[in-house]
Write a protein that holds these residues in place. Structure first.
Motif, PDB file in Angstrom:
ATOM      1  N   PRO A 119       0.707  -1.073  -0.072  1.00 55.15           N
ATOM      2  CA  PRO A 119       0.199   0.136  -0.064  1.00 55.15           C
ATOM      3  C   PRO A 119       0.888   1.385   0.010  1.00 55.15           C
ATOM      4  O   PRO A 119       0.404   2.249  -0.505  1.00 55.15           O
ATOM      5  CB  PRO A 119      -0.716  -0.030   1.291  1.00 55.15           C
ATOM      6  N   GLY A 120       1.988   1.213   0.442  1.00 51.26           N
ATOM      7  CA  GLY A 120       2.909   2.556   0.377  1.00 51.26           C
ATOM      8  C   GLY A 120       3.802   2.611  -0.817  1.00 51.26           C
ATOM      9  O   GLY A 120       4.922   3.536  -0.779  1.00 51.26           O
ATOM     10  N   ASP A 121       3.550   1.895  -1.858  1.00 48.42           N
ATOM     11  CA  ASP A 121       4.562   1.900  -3.048  1.00 48.42           C
ATOM     12  C   ASP A 121       3.975   2.639  -4.137  1.00 48.42           C
ATOM     13  O   ASP A 121       2.957   2.023  -4.557  1.00 48.42           O
ATOM     14  CB  ASP A 121       4.696   0.556  -3.252  1.00 48.42           C
ATOM     15  N   ALA A 122       4.470   3.703  -4.404  1.00 50.37           N
ATOM     16  CA  ALA A 122       3.846   4.639  -5.467  1.00 50.37           C
ATOM     17  C   ALA A 122       3.741   3.912  -6.904  1.00 50.37           C
ATOM     18  O   ALA A 122       2.688   4.054  -7.622  1.00 50.37           O
ATOM     19  CB  ALA A 122       4.575   5.936  -5.568  1.00 50.37           C
ATOM     20  N   LEU A 123       4.752   3.183  -7.240  1.00 52.70           N
ATOM     21  CA  LEU A 123       4.927   2.403  -8.509  1.00 52.70           C
ATOM     22  C   LEU A 123       3.890   1.628  -8.892  1.00 52.70           C
ATOM     23  O   LEU A 123       3.088   1.218  -9.675  1.00 52.70           O
ATOM     24  CB  LEU A 123       6.154   1.900  -8.631  1.00 52.70           C
ATOM     25  N   THR A 124       3.561   0.951  -7.605  1.00 53.75           N
ATOM     26  CA  THR A 124       2.468  -0.060  -7.652  1.00 53.75           C
ATOM     27  C   THR A 124       0.850   0.380  -7.784  1.00 53.75           C
ATOM     28  O   THR A 124       0.305  -0.030  -8.553  1.00 53.75           O
ATOM     29  CB  THR A 124       2.360  -0.965  -6.314  1.00 53.75           C
ATOM     30  N   HIS A 125       0.759   1.248  -6.984  1.00 58.39           N
ATOM     31  CA  HIS A 125      -0.502   2.251  -7.297  1.00 58.39           C
ATOM     32  C   HIS A 125      -0.402   2.739  -8.707  1.00 58.39           C
ATOM     33  O   HIS A 125      -1.745   2.839  -9.448  1.00 58.39           O
ATOM     34  CB  HIS A 125      -0.508   3.339  -6.445  1.00 58.39           C
ATOM     35  N   HIS A 126       0.616   3.292  -9.145  1.00 55.87           N
ATOM     36  CA  HIS A 126       0.615   3.790 -10.527  1.00 55.87           C
ATOM     37  C   HIS A 126       0.314   2.653 -11.624  1.00 55.87           C
ATOM     38  O   HIS A 126      -0.710   2.883 -12.531  1.00 55.87           O
ATOM     39  CB  HIS A 126       1.958   4.284 -10.851  1.00 55.87           C
ATOM     40  N   ASN A 127       0.783   1.617 -11.511  1.00 54.95           N
ATOM     41  CA  ASN A 127       0.822   0.485 -12.445  1.00 54.95           C
ATOM     42  C   ASN A 127      -0.782  -0.021 -12.212  1.00 54.95           C
ATOM     43  O   ASN A 127      -1.532  -0.357 -13.384  1.00 54.95           O
ATOM     44  CB  ASN A 127       1.811  -0.675 -12.117  1.00 54.95           C
ATOM     45  N   PHE A 128      -1.176  -0.218 -11.097  1.00 52.89           N
ATOM     46  CA  PHE A 128      -2.485  -0.539 -10.909  1.00 52.89           C
ATOM     47  C   PHE A 128      -3.569   0.319 -11.411  1.00 52.89           C
ATOM     48  O   PHE A 128      -4.630   0.074 -12.139  1.00 52.89           O
ATOM     49  CB  PHE A 128      -2.953  -1.047  -9.706  1.00 52.89           C
ATOM     50  N   GLY A 129      -3.314   1.633 -11.294  1.00 51.85           N
ATOM     51  CA  GLY A 129      -4.162   2.650 -11.837  1.00 51.85           C
ATOM     52  C   GLY A 129      -4.175   2.524 -13.301  1.00 51.85           C
ATOM     53  O   GLY A 129      -5.238   2.704 -13.936  1.00 51.85           O
ATOM     54  N   VAL A 130      -3.111   2.409 -14.169  1.00 47.02           N
ATOM     55  CA  VAL A 130      -2.967   2.515 -15.324  1.00 47.02           C
ATOM     56  C   VAL A 130      -3.499   1.193 -15.918  1.00 47.02           C
ATOM     57  O   VAL A 130      -4.354   1.385 -16.909  1.00 47.02           O
ATOM     58  CB  VAL A 130      -1.517   2.482 -15.901  1.00 47.02           C
ATOM     59  N   ALA A 158      -0.473   7.189  -5.997  1.00 48.71           N
ATOM     60  CA  ALA A 158       0.770   7.143  -6.395  1.00 48.71           C
ATOM     61  C   ALA A 158       1.433   8.556  -6.427  1.00 48.71           C
ATOM     62  O   ALA A 158       2.534   8.617  -6.051  1.00 48.71           O
ATOM     63  CB  ALA A 158       0.644   6.742  -7.918  1.00 48.71           C
ATOM     64  N   VAL A 159       0.715   9.585  -6.810  1.00 52.12           N
ATOM     65  CA  VAL A 159       1.421  11.029  -7.033  1.00 52.12           C
ATOM     66  C   VAL A 159       1.779  11.621  -5.542  1.00 52.12           C
ATOM     67  O   VAL A 159       2.475  12.417  -5.222  1.00 52.12           O
ATOM     68  CB  VAL A 159       0.564  11.910  -7.749  1.00 52.12           C
ATOM     69  N   GLN A 160       0.744  11.222  -4.553  1.00 53.34           N
ATOM     70  CA  GLN A 160       0.908  11.693  -3.113  1.00 53.34           C
ATOM     71  C   GLN A 160       2.096  10.801  -2.366  1.00 53.34           C
ATOM     72  O   GLN A 160       2.810  11.446  -1.845  1.00 53.34           O
ATOM     73  CB  GLN A 160      -0.389  11.233  -2.206  1.00 53.34           C
ATOM     74  N   LEU A 161       2.492   9.557  -2.751  1.00 54.32           N
ATOM     75  CA  LEU A 161       3.331   8.757  -2.301  1.00 54.32           C
ATOM     76  C   LEU A 161       4.742   9.426  -3.022  1.00 54.32           C
ATOM     77  O   LEU A 161       5.915   9.224  -2.316  1.00 54.32           O
ATOM     78  CB  LEU A 161       3.235   7.382  -2.413  1.00 54.32           C
ATOM     79  N   ASP A 162       4.820   9.710  -4.020  1.00 53.07           N
ATOM     80  CA  ASP A 162       6.062   9.961  -5.031  1.00 53.07           C
ATOM     81  C   ASP A 162       5.794  11.117  -5.923  1.00 53.07           C
ATOM     82  O   ASP A 162       5.165  11.098  -6.872  1.00 53.07           O
ATOM     83  CB  ASP A 162       6.539   8.964  -5.673  1.00 53.07           C
TER      84      ASP A 162
END
Length: 197
Positions: free
Chosen positions: A1-12, A30-34
């Motif tokens: 849950p704290g990994d920006a790239l994972t949120h990005h990839n899942f969002g895409v 994702a943008v909040q985390l990184d």
């Protein structure tokens, strides 16, 4: 849950499935985390534009771009948001500036979107140059190839000679597109049909 790239990839992934609500939430995370993850900002702005949230998309694009004046991706994000709101001339100016920034790995999508904006601004000849550049950068892009094939067509012609030349150029371009679109590429290319202009 704290990994920006994972949120990005899942969002895409969710965005590409047409599930925009959850996609936007993951991209926001994702943008909040990184705050430096440019691709997440681009995807978020694009998803907001696609869902009609143009004001928020433009605000976020400007917030990202302001501290990064020489960042081509940041300029392109603003241009996309402006274009979606019908501010064509401003979008063309930002795309032009973004395209002029040297980068080791230029993005085909930038030149494709720049071409679309130029078409809307009535500069079809310059748009065609951008579509050519998009195809050069990503020869596998069906969207870029379809845009290039359609680019000889004009909404209004100066005279019959120009119309006939346009038709001949279009026929050649469609022939080239047909030759490129092998059975192996057909499924991936189908969504691009009708995506131009």
């Amino acid at each position: 849950p704290g990994d920006a790239l994972t949120h990005h990839n899942f969002g895409v992934f969710l965005r590409d499935q047409g599930d925009f609500g959850p996609a936007i939430e993951h991209l926001r995370q994702a943008v909040q985390l990184d705050t430096e993850l440019t691709t997440a900002h681009e995807a978020l702005v694009g998803a907001l534009v696609a869902t009609g949230c143009g004001d928020e998309a433009l605000r976020l694009a400007r917030e990202f771009a302001d501290p990064r004046p020489g960042n081509g991706a940041a300029l392109a994000m603003q241009a996309a948001a402006l274009f979606a709101q019908g501010q064509v001339e401003e979008a063309v100016d930002l795309y032009r500036r973004a395209a002029a920034i040297p980068t080791p790995n230029p993005d085909s999508a930038l030149f494709l979107d720049y071409g679309y904006a130029l078409i809307a601004a009535g500069d079809a000849a310059e748009a065609t140059k951008q579509f050519v550049r998009a195809v050069e950068l990503d020869p596998r892009s069906a969207r870029a190839r379809v845009a290039l094939a359609v680019s000889p067509l004009r909404p209004i012609y100066d005279d019959v000679a120009q119309m006939e030349a346009s038709r001949r150029a279009f026929a050649r371009a469609v022939g080239e597109l047909d030759a490129w679109c092998t059975p192996a590429r057909a499924a991936a290319a189908a969504p691009a049909v009708g995506s131009s202009m």
